[in-house]
Design a protein around this motif. Sequence first.
Motif, PDB file in Angstrom:
ATOM      1  N   TYR A 295       4.482 -82.068  90.924  1.00 44.84           N
ATOM      2  CA  TYR A 295       3.354 -82.987  90.727  1.00 44.84           C
ATOM      3  C   TYR A 295       2.557 -82.460  89.534  1.00 44.84           C
ATOM      4  CZ  TYR A 295      -0.486 -86.160  91.784  1.00 44.84           C
ATOM      5  OH  TYR A 295      -1.426 -87.161  91.715  1.00 44.84           O
ATOM      6  N   ASP A 296       2.690 -83.128  88.405  1.00 40.57           N
ATOM      7  CA  ASP A 296       2.068 -82.672  87.161  1.00 40.57           C
ATOM      8  C   ASP A 296       0.694 -83.316  87.004  1.00 40.57           C
ATOM      9  OD1 ASP A 296       1.422 -81.793  84.653  1.00 40.57           O
ATOM     10  OD2 ASP A 296       3.217 -82.575  83.658  1.00 40.57           O
ATOM     11  N   LEU A 297      -0.358 -82.495  86.935  1.00 39.46           N
ATOM     12  CA  LEU A 297      -1.712 -83.011  86.778  1.00 39.46           C
ATOM     13  C   LEU A 297      -2.029 -83.415  85.345  1.00 39.46           C
ATOM     14  CD1 LEU A 297      -3.788 -80.510  88.944  1.00 39.46           C
ATOM     15  CD2 LEU A 297      -2.754 -82.667  89.614  1.00 39.46           C
ATOM     16  N   LYS A 298      -1.215 -83.006  84.413  1.00 42.56           N
ATOM     17  CA  LYS A 298      -1.530 -83.238  83.001  1.00 42.56           C
ATOM     18  C   LYS A 298      -1.048 -84.624  82.561  1.00 42.56           C
ATOM     19  CE  LYS A 298       0.510 -79.283  82.113  1.00 42.56           C
ATOM     20  NZ  LYS A 298       0.536 -78.711  83.473  1.00 42.56           N
TER      21      LYS A 298
ATOM     22  N   LEU B   1       9.685 -97.376  83.999  1.00 42.49           N
ATOM     23  CA  LEU B   1       9.689 -98.049  82.700  1.00 42.49           C
ATOM     24  C   LEU B   1      10.694 -97.419  81.742  1.00 42.49           C
ATOM     25  CD1 LEU B   1       5.854 -98.577  82.159  1.00 42.49           C
ATOM     26  CD2 LEU B   1       7.576-100.376  82.392  1.00 42.49           C
ATOM     27  N   GLY B   2      11.167 -96.212  82.051  1.00 42.36           N
ATOM     28  CA  GLY B   2      12.125 -95.525  81.207  1.00 42.36           C
ATOM     29  C   GLY B   2      11.436 -94.691  80.135  1.00 42.36           C
ATOM     30  N   GLY B   3      12.233 -94.006  79.335  1.00 41.95           N
ATOM     31  CA  GLY B   3      11.667 -93.162  78.293  1.00 41.95           C
ATOM     32  C   GLY B   3      11.251 -91.807  78.851  1.00 41.95           C
ATOM     33  N   HIS B   4      10.578 -91.050  78.014  1.00 43.16           N
ATOM     34  CA  HIS B   4      10.210 -89.679  78.368  1.00 43.16           C
ATOM     35  C   HIS B   4       8.705 -89.596  78.560  1.00 43.16           C
ATOM     36  CE1 HIS B   4      10.488 -85.351  78.623  1.00 43.16           C
ATOM     37  NE2 HIS B   4       9.586 -85.217  77.662  1.00 43.16           N
ATOM     38  N   LEU B   5       8.291 -89.052  79.695  1.00 41.30           N
ATOM     39  CA  LEU B   5       6.869 -88.902  80.007  1.00 41.30           C
ATOM     40  C   LEU B   5       6.224 -87.925  79.027  1.00 41.30           C
ATOM     41  CD1 LEU B   5       5.989 -90.485  82.540  1.00 41.30           C
ATOM     42  CD2 LEU B   5       5.566 -88.315  83.651  1.00 41.30           C
ATOM     43  N   LYS B   6       5.080 -88.272  78.498  1.00 40.11           N
ATOM     44  CA  LYS B   6       4.384 -87.427  77.523  1.00 40.11           C
ATOM     45  C   LYS B   6       3.057 -86.971  78.114  1.00 40.11           C
ATOM     46  CE  LYS B   6       6.576 -89.972  73.786  1.00 40.11           C
ATOM     47  NZ  LYS B   6       7.383 -90.810  74.715  1.00 40.11           N
ATOM     48  N   PRO B   7       3.029 -85.803  78.743  1.00 40.48           N
ATOM     49  CA  PRO B   7       1.786 -85.312  79.360  1.00 40.48           C
ATOM     50  C   PRO B   7       0.787 -84.835  78.317  1.00 40.48           C
ATOM     51  CG  PRO B   7       3.515 -83.666  79.548  1.00 40.48           C
ATOM     52  CD  PRO B   7       4.159 -84.889  78.958  1.00 40.48           C
ATOM     53  N   ILE B   8      -0.431 -84.595  78.773  1.00 40.71           N
ATOM     54  CA  ILE B   8      -1.462 -84.029  77.910  1.00 40.71           C
ATOM     55  C   ILE B   8      -1.024 -82.631  77.492  1.00 40.71           C
ATOM     56  CG2 ILE B   8      -3.871 -83.262  77.858  1.00 40.71           C
ATOM     57  CD1 ILE B   8      -4.412 -85.407  80.016  1.00 40.71           C
ATOM     58  N   ASN B   9      -1.196 -82.286  76.209  1.00 35.80           N
ATOM     59  CA  ASN B   9      -0.724 -80.979  75.729  1.00 35.80           C
ATOM     60  C   ASN B   9      -1.753 -79.874  76.010  1.00 35.80           C
ATOM     61  OD1 ASN B   9      -2.664 -80.938  73.595  1.00 35.80           O
ATOM     62  ND2 ASN B   9      -1.286 -82.198  72.335  1.00 35.80           N
ATOM     63  N   LYS B  10      -1.392 -78.635  75.679  1.00 32.35           N
ATOM     64  CA  LYS B  10      -2.231 -77.478  76.004  1.00 32.35           C
ATOM     65  C   LYS B  10      -3.599 -77.540  75.353  1.00 32.35           C
ATOM     66  CE  LYS B  10       1.495 -74.171  76.961  1.00 32.35           C
ATOM     67  NZ  LYS B  10       2.128 -72.883  76.551  1.00 32.35           N
ATOM     68  N   SER B  11      -3.644 -77.940  74.093  1.00 29.93           N
ATOM     69  CA  SER B  11      -4.934 -77.995  73.398  1.00 29.93           C
ATOM     70  C   SER B  11      -5.831 -79.073  74.004  1.00 29.93           C
ATOM     71  CB  SER B  11      -4.730 -78.260  71.906  1.00 29.93           C
ATOM     72  OG  SER B  11      -4.154 -79.536  71.694  1.00 29.93           O
ATOM     73  N   GLN B  12      -5.231 -80.173  74.452  1.00 29.94           N
ATOM     74  CA  GLN B  12      -6.008 -81.244  75.090  1.00 29.94           C
ATOM     75  C   GLN B  12      -6.512 -80.795  76.463  1.00 29.94           C
ATOM     76  OE1 GLN B  12      -2.858 -84.125  74.784  1.00 29.94           O
ATOM     77  NE2 GLN B  12      -3.797 -85.145  73.009  1.00 29.94           N
ATOM     78  N   VAL B  13      -5.694 -80.018  77.171  1.00 34.15           N
ATOM     79  CA  VAL B  13      -6.120 -79.463  78.447  1.00 34.15           C
ATOM     80  C   VAL B  13      -7.296 -78.509  78.237  1.00 34.15           C
ATOM     81  CG1 VAL B  13      -5.475 -77.903  80.333  1.00 34.15           C
ATOM     82  CG2 VAL B  13      -3.909 -79.725  79.628  1.00 34.15           C
ATOM     83  N   LYS B  14      -7.204 -77.674  77.196  1.00 33.44           N
ATOM     84  CA  LYS B  14      -8.292 -76.732  76.908  1.00 33.44           C
ATOM     85  C   LYS B  14      -9.585 -77.479  76.591  1.00 33.44           C
ATOM     86  CE  LYS B  14      -9.563 -72.733  74.095  1.00 33.44           C
ATOM     87  NZ  LYS B  14     -10.943 -73.243  73.896  1.00 33.44           N
TER      88      LYS B  14
END
Length: 436
Positions: free
Chosen positions: A335-338, A414-427
């Motif tokens: 379960y990815d929170l990002k 919907l297909g494709g690759h999930l793009k989570p929030i990156n490290k800098s955005q998390v910071k």
Amino acid sequence: MKVEKLEPSEQLCNIMSRIYDSKLTTVSGGNLSLKDQEGNIWVTPSGGDKGRYEVSDILKILPDGNIEGTKKPSVETGIHRSILADRPEFKAVVHAHPAGLVAISLLRELPETMIIPQVANSVKNIRLAAYGCPGSEELRRNVAEEFKDNQQTNVAILENHGAFVASQIGLRDAFGIFKDLDFSIRIQAKAQTIGGKRPNLISKEQLEHYNNALLPKVETFNQVEISEQEMRLREQICDFCDRAYRRDLFTQNIGVISARLNDDSFLITESGADNAQLTVNEVVKVQGMTVEAGKVPSKSFMLHKIIYDENPNINAIIMAAPEDAMVFAITDLEYDLKTIPECYIVLREDIAKFPFGATIDKQMELAQYFKQKSPVAIIENDCYICTGNSIFNAFDKLEVVEFSAAAVINARLLGGHLKPINKSQVKEIKDKFNIF
């Protein structure tokens, strides 16, 4: 008032409305039956508005076969009568065509019943009945034979149709089994689609350990007077329980809410309470190691007590098994929170998974986890535990858990690759919202 205390005709109207409002049937589909103490069988009529039945619509079939009522009986009345005659221990039967049960019936397969403990415990020797035209003698015979020839069976899936669920307890219990099974099938379908393989299951040994876990012996106390503060908290628990049920975060049988009253006491929903119609009298006060007399708290009350004892900042706990979030509890998927900022802001850190049975065997470990990590934990094949400084705060976390899980599942569909929030955005989120 509890459903069981209503007159038979009122019970049938109440439960059929619940089935319709829960999106488990169409306005014209499904039928119910209930056997009273005199051996009369009360049945819903043919046709009509399933969400708006009146008491006057219900029919009463006497033991001699004569029918009282102004409507025409459902075309499936013969099946109901056969089940109740062949299995006299049964008191009620539910039949309808919800999406999950119909989906498995289209495959002409049986669902997994060892996904969550509520279904594993309530569904006995589920059977598959051969196809027959609705209202036909062939279908009556096919369904009746599955119940008659298999004395442990309480559920039969009908090929390309739906299901019949019978109960020895009553109509509300039959509906609870019916709804939880359909819910479980929908989780199974999503888990297999998103995870790419069959879900993780509970073993018989794990289930036996879970069922046989003994609650500590506790003394009881007589509740002399309820303060205004306590009554408000009881009402709030009932309100959020109702809200959770209406928003499909709870089922009738699955879901527990507790709230701290003071340093030494808390309130928790009663064991076996109907989450759709919880009353303040079905909320139990736990004070130290004593329990309000005449009531049985949720089986998880000791876990709640330990979490409260170890975490003075936690004032509410909700245990639930929301449909989309449970996909991550019955698979190896993380379960990815990002995903979106709100998810990370509300839920804080990564949610840990604990093994099935942790609510019994790892109570102190869970309590320490909430002290140091995320306010939410996943218990595999069981539930999510959401904690907060108020019922509102814990409920917010539960809703965010489910909405975010639904978004991830739909993104994968919907297909494709999930793009989570990156490290800098998390910071950036952590810095702005003081998340440490």
